[in-house]
Every structure is written in structure tokens, then in C-alpha cells.
Write an enzyme that holds these catalytic residues in place. Structure first.
Site, PDB file in Angstrom:
ATOM      1  N   CYS A  41       0.811  -1.223   0.000  1.00  0.00           N
ATOM      2  CA  CYS A  41       0.000   0.000   0.000  1.00  0.00           C
ATOM      3  C   CYS A  41       0.843   1.271   0.000  1.00  0.00           C
ATOM      4  CB  CYS A  41      -0.950  -0.003   1.197  1.00  0.00           C
ATOM      5  SG  CYS A  41      -2.118  -1.389   1.190  1.00  0.00           S
TER       6      CYS A  41
ATOM      7  N   ASN B  81     -10.094  -0.179  -0.679  1.00  0.00           N
ATOM      8  CA  ASN B  81      -8.637  -0.129  -0.561  1.00  0.00           C
ATOM      9  C   ASN B  81      -8.030  -0.712  -1.836  1.00  0.00           C
ATOM     10  OD1 ASN B  81      -5.919  -0.484   0.024  1.00  0.00           O
ATOM     11  ND2 ASN B  81      -6.255  -1.293   2.076  1.00  0.00           N
TER      12      ASN B  81
ATOM     13  N   HIS C 145      -3.585   7.310   1.891  1.00  0.00           N
ATOM     14  CA  HIS C 145      -3.943   5.976   1.422  1.00  0.00           C
ATOM     15  C   HIS C 145      -5.361   5.688   1.889  1.00  0.00           C
ATOM     16  CE1 HIS C 145      -4.137   1.772   0.708  1.00  0.00           C
ATOM     17  NE2 HIS C 145      -3.909   1.405   1.957  1.00  0.00           N
TER      18      HIS C 145
END
Length: 323
Positions: A113, A280, A250
Site C-alpha cells: 500500500c 482499498n 492511502h
């Protein structure tokens, strides 16, 4: 001095929209449960015939079109991804071929990520070193291919997509008033690898494996580390938190984002949020959010933007730039 400035952004989301109700038939969960704990309402899943490179190429073309550029004007391609088409070659070389580039260089970065933050840092270093004038930086993922559909703690969280940014060299005066990347902070700590990982790989199982996560512990690390890395990047840029116009985090979990903004004393009105529509998307998360905000006209020249992310490794970091 040379600064790495944003020329344009681009994005691509697969056509298939998967709403929370999709999971109710097979898991002990509900739309309300998912919204309350994550802020996610829907996400996109790639079609069966779409690979990560396909998504990345679409996002790259969008960024080139928005920047008034053709592929021949790009010197390098960096793709952040943890879900490559193949073990090798890199997704970036596939993007290079897909765009018709016959020069330059291309490579992938894998920091899960945090991958796009790492990729921005790499691109900035390449530009400042004179190795490239324009770099196409892409985050692209097909996380739907590595999910355990029986684990409600993970499979509800992730989606597929790709975002891209064209970074180009520009002259600056060397102070915090310059446009472009002004401060970077990168970190990792391999002692925490078991908190978020995929249980497969070439040298172990010979299979891709599925994602495993200890959600509560990842949450604690995220809240602690994200605000800290953002502050360190701001310090290196010589910019106060009060000068930040936009936090583009993020997009993992709305509660993590809100907690990070609170620790930075930033109101949620100055936070770009796409988690409700995208879920996500790992390394694609930040560039998708940047492209979404850019297309909406929210990011204006001269504004200070902070991006930050944490992912498996653990790896985390932040980039501060002036739009």
C-alpha cells in the site's frame, strides 16, 4: 535546483461495481457493518480478461492525454504494484510496450500500500539526478485476485484500479515556495511482516496465495505511524502543518484516515476521500485519489499536498509537494 513537478494525473477503474450487499450472501456481514467499520460502500473488480497491466495502461493514457503529451515524451515508467501480471517481466515494461514507447526505461516497485509513495520518491530521485526529465508514475492493482472470500476481515476491504501521475523536471529556487516534491520520508520494519502478508510466492508455495491480516494491530500501527511520517516529511520540506491545503491519504479505512487527520490537526474538509467508492486499492489508492480530486478541480496550483500510506512489510512513508 531541479524540482519534480506534477504535469498531469490520470486514472482507470474497472467497469464492474461491487457493492457491500455482494458479501451478504456468503459472509456474516452486512452493508451497515462494513460502512460503520471501514467507510466503504463499493469497490471495483477487474474483468476476468483484465490484468494489472491493462488497468495501468488505461490510467497512463489518461494521464498523458490530460497532460497534452505523447508516449515518446516520457523517459521512464515506474509502476507500484503487488499484483503483477507475471513473476517477470515487470508490469512497467508491459505499460511501456502498451503505450508504444521505444525508448527510456521501466521497472516495478513493490511496497504494497505504500508503493506509490515509494515510487514517487524513486521518480523524484531519478529526475533530480538527471536520469529522466519526465517519469510516468503509476499505482495499479488487481487485489481481487488474492483475496480469501471466506475471510470477512479482508475480502470486504479491497478493490481494483489504477492511477497515474506524470512528474516532470522544472527549475526551482530551492525553498519551500517551489512547486513540486519538497519533502519525503520513507520507512520500513520487517519485524512486523506477519501483520499483513500473502501466504504464497514463487520461492515458497509456487502459488500466488491469499491476503492475511491482523486488522487490529495494523490499525494501531497505522494511526501511530502515518501522522508521524507526514510530520517528518513536512519538516524536511520546511512547511508547517497549518500550511497544508490537502491531505491525500492511502484510502484503507475511514477511521484510520480520520484519526491521522486529527493527529495532524487537519479538518476532514481538507482531506481527499475516495474510500467509499474505491475501497482499498493498495498502491493505486493515492494516485486514484489525486486524479479524482484533480479532475474535480479541487487541487489548485500552489497548494500544499501531503500524501501518506502504510502497507505490508511493514512499509510506510509520506511525500509533501506543492501542486
Amino acid at each position: 535546483m531541479i524540482r519534480s513537478t506534477v504535469r498531469s494525473t490520470g486514472m482507470y477503474l474497472p467497469e464492474r461495481i461491487v457493492r457491500n450487499a455482494f458479501f451478504e450472501a456468503t459472509l456474516d456481514t452486512s452493508d451497515a457493518w462494513i460502512r460503520e467499520r471501514t467507510g466503504i460502500e463499493e469497490r471495483r473488480f477487474a474483468a476476468a480478461d483484465q490484468a494489472t497491466s491493462d488497468l495501468a495502461i488505461r490510467a497512463a493514457r489518461d494521464a498523458l492525454d490530460r497532460g497534452g503529451l505523447d508516449a515518446g515524451e516520457i523517459d521512464a515508467v515506474i509502476v507500484a504494484t503487488s499484483t503483477p501480471d507475471l513473476t517477470f517481466p515487470s508490469v512497467a515494461t508491459m505499460v511501456q510496450a502498451g503505450l508504444g514507447m521505444e525508448r527510456g526505461f521501466a521497472y516495478d516497485i513493490q511496497a504494497v500500500c505504500a508503493g506509490f509513495v515509494y515510487a514517487l520518491a524513486n521518480a523524484d530521485a531519478m529526475i533530480r539526478a538527471g536520469l529522466a526529465r519526465r517519469v510516468l508514475v503509476i499505482g495499479a492493482e488487481t487485489f481481487s485476485r488474492i483475496l480469501d472470500w471466506t475471510d470477512r476481515g479482508t475480502c470486504i476491504l479491497f478493490g481494483d484500479g489504477a492511477g497515474a501521475v506524470v512528474l516532470e523536471a522544472a527549475e526551482g529556487s530551492g525553498d519551500s515556495a517551489d512547486r513540486g516534491i519538497l519533502g519525503i520520508d520513507l520507512n520500513s520494519d520487517g519485524r512486523h511482516r506477519d501483520l499483513l502478508y500473502v501466504d504464497g510466492g514463487v520461492a515458497t508455495t509456487g502459488k500466488a496465495g491469499v491476503l492475511k491480516m491482523q486488522g487490529n494491530l495494523v490499525f494501531r500501527h497505522a494511526v501511530e505511524k502515518l501522522a508521524k511520517t507526514a510530520h517528518l516529511a513536512l519538516d524536511r520540506a520546511g512547511i508547517a502543518t497549518s500550511e497544508v491545503d490537502w491531505l491525500v491519504p492511502h484510502q484503507a479505512n475511514l477511521r484510520i484516515i480520520a484519526a491521522t487527520a486529527a493527529r495532524m490537526d487537519l479538518p476532514m474538509e481538507r482531506v481527499v476521500l475516495t474510500v467509499s467508492q474505491h475501497g482499498n486499492t493498495s498502491a493505486a489508492s493515492i494516485p486514484l485519489a489525486l486524479a479524482t480530486a484533480d479532475a474535480a478541480g479541487r487541487l489548485q496550483p500552489g497548494q500544499v499536498v501531503v500524501t501518506e500510506a502504510i502497507g505490508g512489510g511493514l512499509a510506510w512513508g509520506a511525500v509533501v509537494l506543492r501542486w
